[in-house]
Scaffold this motif. Structure first.
Motif, short mmCIF file in Angstrom:
data_model
loop_
_atom_site.label_atom_id
_atom_site.label_comp_id
_atom_site.label_asym_id
_atom_site.label_seq_id
_atom_site.Cartn_x
_atom_site.Cartn_y
_atom_site.Cartn_z
N ASP A 248 4.29 6.65 -10.02
CA ASP A 248 5.33 7.66 -10.21
C ASP A 248 5.72 8.35 -8.90
OD1 ASP A 248 2.94 8.96 -9.86
OD2 ASP A 248 3.25 10.43 -11.46
N THR A 249 5.30 7.82 -7.74
CA THR A 249 5.62 8.45 -6.46
C THR A 249 7.11 8.31 -6.17
OG1 THR A 249 3.42 7.89 -5.61
CG2 THR A 249 5.12 8.52 -4.00
N PRO A 250 7.83 9.43 -5.96
CA PRO A 250 9.25 9.34 -5.58
C PRO A 250 9.41 8.59 -4.27
CG PRO A 250 8.70 11.57 -6.28
CD PRO A 250 7.41 10.83 -6.14
N VAL A 251 10.52 7.92 -4.11
CA VAL A 251 10.71 7.02 -2.97
C VAL A 251 10.58 7.76 -1.64
CG1 VAL A 251 13.23 7.30 -3.04
CG2 VAL A 251 12.23 5.25 -2.01
N GLY A 252 11.06 8.99 -1.55
CA GLY A 252 11.01 9.70 -0.29
C GLY A 252 9.62 10.11 0.16
N TYR A 253 8.65 10.07 -0.75
CA TYR A 253 7.28 10.48 -0.42
C TYR A 253 6.38 9.30 -0.09
CZ TYR A 253 8.49 15.15 -2.00
OH TYR A 253 9.08 16.39 -2.13
N VAL A 254 6.94 8.12 -0.01
CA VAL A 254 6.15 6.92 0.32
C VAL A 254 6.06 6.80 1.84
CG1 VAL A 254 5.98 4.42 0.08
CG2 VAL A 254 6.91 5.81 -1.80
N TRP A 255 4.86 6.69 2.36
CA TRP A 255 4.67 6.59 3.81
C TRP A 255 5.24 5.27 4.33
CZ3 TRP A 255 -1.31 7.63 3.57
CH2 TRP A 255 -1.53 8.93 3.12
N PRO A 256 5.71 5.27 5.58
CA PRO A 256 6.19 4.00 6.16
C PRO A 256 5.12 2.91 6.14
CG PRO A 256 6.90 5.85 7.51
CD PRO A 256 5.97 6.41 6.47
N GLU A 257 3.86 3.28 6.34
CA GLU A 257 2.80 2.28 6.32
C GLU A 257 2.66 1.65 4.93
OE1 GLU A 257 2.11 5.21 9.54
OE2 GLU A 257 2.52 5.37 7.40
N GLN A 258 2.91 2.44 3.89
CA GLN A 258 2.86 1.89 2.53
C GLN A 258 4.04 0.95 2.28
OE1 GLN A 258 2.50 5.83 0.62
NE2 GLN A 258 0.63 5.08 -0.35
N TRP A 259 5.20 1.29 2.81
CA TRP A 259 6.35 0.37 2.71
C TRP A 259 6.00 -0.99 3.30
CZ3 TRP A 259 11.11 0.73 0.43
CH2 TRP A 259 11.52 1.99 -0.01
N LEU A 260 5.40 -0.98 4.48
CA LEU A 260 5.05 -2.24 5.13
C LEU A 260 4.02 -3.02 4.32
CD1 LEU A 260 4.88 -1.03 8.83
CD2 LEU A 260 6.38 -2.81 7.95
N ALA A 261 3.03 -2.32 3.78
CA ALA A 261 2.02 -3.00 2.96
C ALA A 261 2.65 -3.61 1.73
CB ALA A 261 0.92 -2.00 2.57
N LEU A 262 3.53 -2.87 1.06
CA LEU A 262 4.20 -3.40 -0.13
C LEU A 262 5.06 -4.61 0.22
CD1 LEU A 262 5.30 -0.02 -1.73
CD2 LEU A 262 3.65 -1.63 -2.72
N PHE A 263 5.78 -4.51 1.33
CA PHE A 263 6.64 -5.64 1.74
C PHE A 263 5.82 -6.89 1.98
CE2 PHE A 263 8.56 -8.03 5.31
CZ PHE A 263 9.70 -8.47 4.67
N ARG A 264 4.73 -6.75 2.71
CA ARG A 264 3.90 -7.92 3.02
C ARG A 264 3.31 -8.52 1.74
NH1 ARG A 264 1.86 -4.33 7.50
NH2 ARG A 264 2.79 -5.10 9.43
N LEU A 265 2.86 -7.66 0.84
CA LEU A 265 2.23 -8.16 -0.39
C LEU A 265 3.24 -8.83 -1.31
CD1 LEU A 265 -0.07 -5.08 -1.04
CD2 LEU A 265 -0.86 -7.41 -0.61
N LEU A 266 4.42 -8.23 -1.46
CA LEU A 266 5.40 -8.79 -2.38
C LEU A 266 6.13 -9.99 -1.78
CD1 LEU A 266 6.85 -5.47 -3.82
CD2 LEU A 266 5.45 -7.18 -5.01
N ARG A 267 6.18 -10.06 -0.47
CA ARG A 267 6.86 -11.20 0.18
C ARG A 267 5.99 -12.43 0.21
NH1 ARG A 267 8.14 -12.50 6.02
NH2 ARG A 267 10.19 -13.49 6.01
N ALA A 268 4.66 -12.22 0.20
CA ALA A 268 3.73 -13.35 0.29
C ALA A 268 3.86 -14.24 -0.95
CB ALA A 268 2.30 -12.84 0.43
N PRO A 269 4.09 -15.54 -0.77
CA PRO A 269 4.24 -16.43 -1.94
C PRO A 269 2.92 -16.57 -2.70
CG PRO A 269 4.14 -17.71 0.08
CD PRO A 269 4.21 -16.26 0.49
N GLY A 270 3.04 -16.60 -4.00
CA GLY A 270 1.89 -16.86 -4.85
C GLY A 270 0.94 -15.70 -5.03
N ARG A 271 1.31 -14.51 -4.49
CA ARG A 271 0.43 -13.34 -4.68
C ARG A 271 0.71 -12.67 -6.00
NH1 ARG A 271 -1.89 -11.41 0.11
NH2 ARG A 271 -2.98 -9.98 -1.27
N GLY A 272 -0.31 -12.18 -6.67
CA GLY A 272 -0.14 -11.47 -7.93
C GLY A 272 0.07 -12.39 -9.07
#
Length: 272
Positions: A248-272
């Protein structure tokens, strides 16, 4: 008892109107000038592009530290004094023209300036687009500097988009008394520094920017909800847990480091 007449308001001159249109508040305080130069971290091998040089007070301090200075001032009135200042400084070139229409230098360079506050956004955009920019140290409204650097506890879209390539930092505050005329708002020092090694490879940056646009494109909800519009919810759930992000974290309160972690995890093929 007779009432004393109220003082007649001073009539605004054409020069006053020009200063207001151009958002001109000239630096006068030596301590503030030295604070800016220290924050810029420039040395004798550096090329510095100064924005809004005014009459040259900051220009002189930059010339003592940098190898070469290109001093831009669009207003002919202070530029006349700036020319006089630059005539005694062999390493400084005075340019009476609009910085925003100027091409970026071909060699690496730093930008430093007491910029017109009304032009902060286009000047920052110019800096971010310039391939050879190493850093930008800019006097801005304090609120703008705090917003862009996460000092309010929130992060802006522009900061998050450019975070893999640039560090954003609030490098200090300047008192209103350092300027003539004194601005109505508080001022801050915004410092942008290009990272020596980007946090993402260049070929991943277009996909990352699209990812950020997707995340900020929700209708007032959380980042988690926005990402679920573009990725399977179960993968978003797993990535959020790994990035220590509450759903439930609003988008503006997400740290840049968390954005990068999410991008890497969701971009990786076959994860999740």
């Amino acid at each position: 008892m007779a009432q004393s007449a109220s003082p007649t308001p001073r009539k605004r001159t054409a020069r006053d109107r020009t200063r207001r249109v151009l958002s001109q508040n000239f630096l006068r305080d030596p301590a503030a000038i030295e604070q800016i130069v220290r924050a810029a971290r420039i040395g004798p091998a550096d090329l510095v592009v100064e924005v809004g040089a005014g009459e040259g007070h900051l220009t002189r301090a930059l010339a003592r530290r940098a190898g070469r200075v290109l001093a831009y001032e669009v207003d002919p009135a202070p530029a006349a004094r700036l020319r006089e200042t630059c005539a005694a400084l062999p390493t400084v070139t005075c340019l009476v023209e609009d910085f925003l229409t100027a091409p970026a230098p071909a060699r690496p360079f730093a930008v430093v300036g007491n910029i017109p506050y009304a032009l902060t956004a286009p000047i920052v955009d110019w800096c971010l687009r310039a391939p050879g920019l190493t850093s930008a140290t800019l006097v801005t409204q304090l609120e703008y500097a705090r917003k862009r650097t996460g000092d309010f506890g929130r992060w802006s879209r522009l900061t998050v988009r450019s975070w893999p390539e640039f560090e954003w930092r609030l490098a200090g505050r300047l008192p209103r008394t350092a300027f003539r005329p004194a601005p109505r708002v508080e001022s801050g020092l915004l410092r942008l520094a290009r990272r020596p090694v980007p946090l993402l490879p260049p070929d991943a940056m277009p996909a990352y920017r699209r990812f950020v646009e997707l995340g900020f494109g929700g209708l007032g909800g959380s980042l988690h909800a926005s990402l679920c519009r573009g990725y399977p919810p179960r993968r978003v759930d797993a990535a959020a847990r790994a990035a220590r992000l509450a759903v439930d974290t609003p988008v503006g309160y997400v740290w840049p480091e968390q954005w990068l972690a999410l991008f890497r995890l969701l971009r990786a093929p076959g994860r999740g």
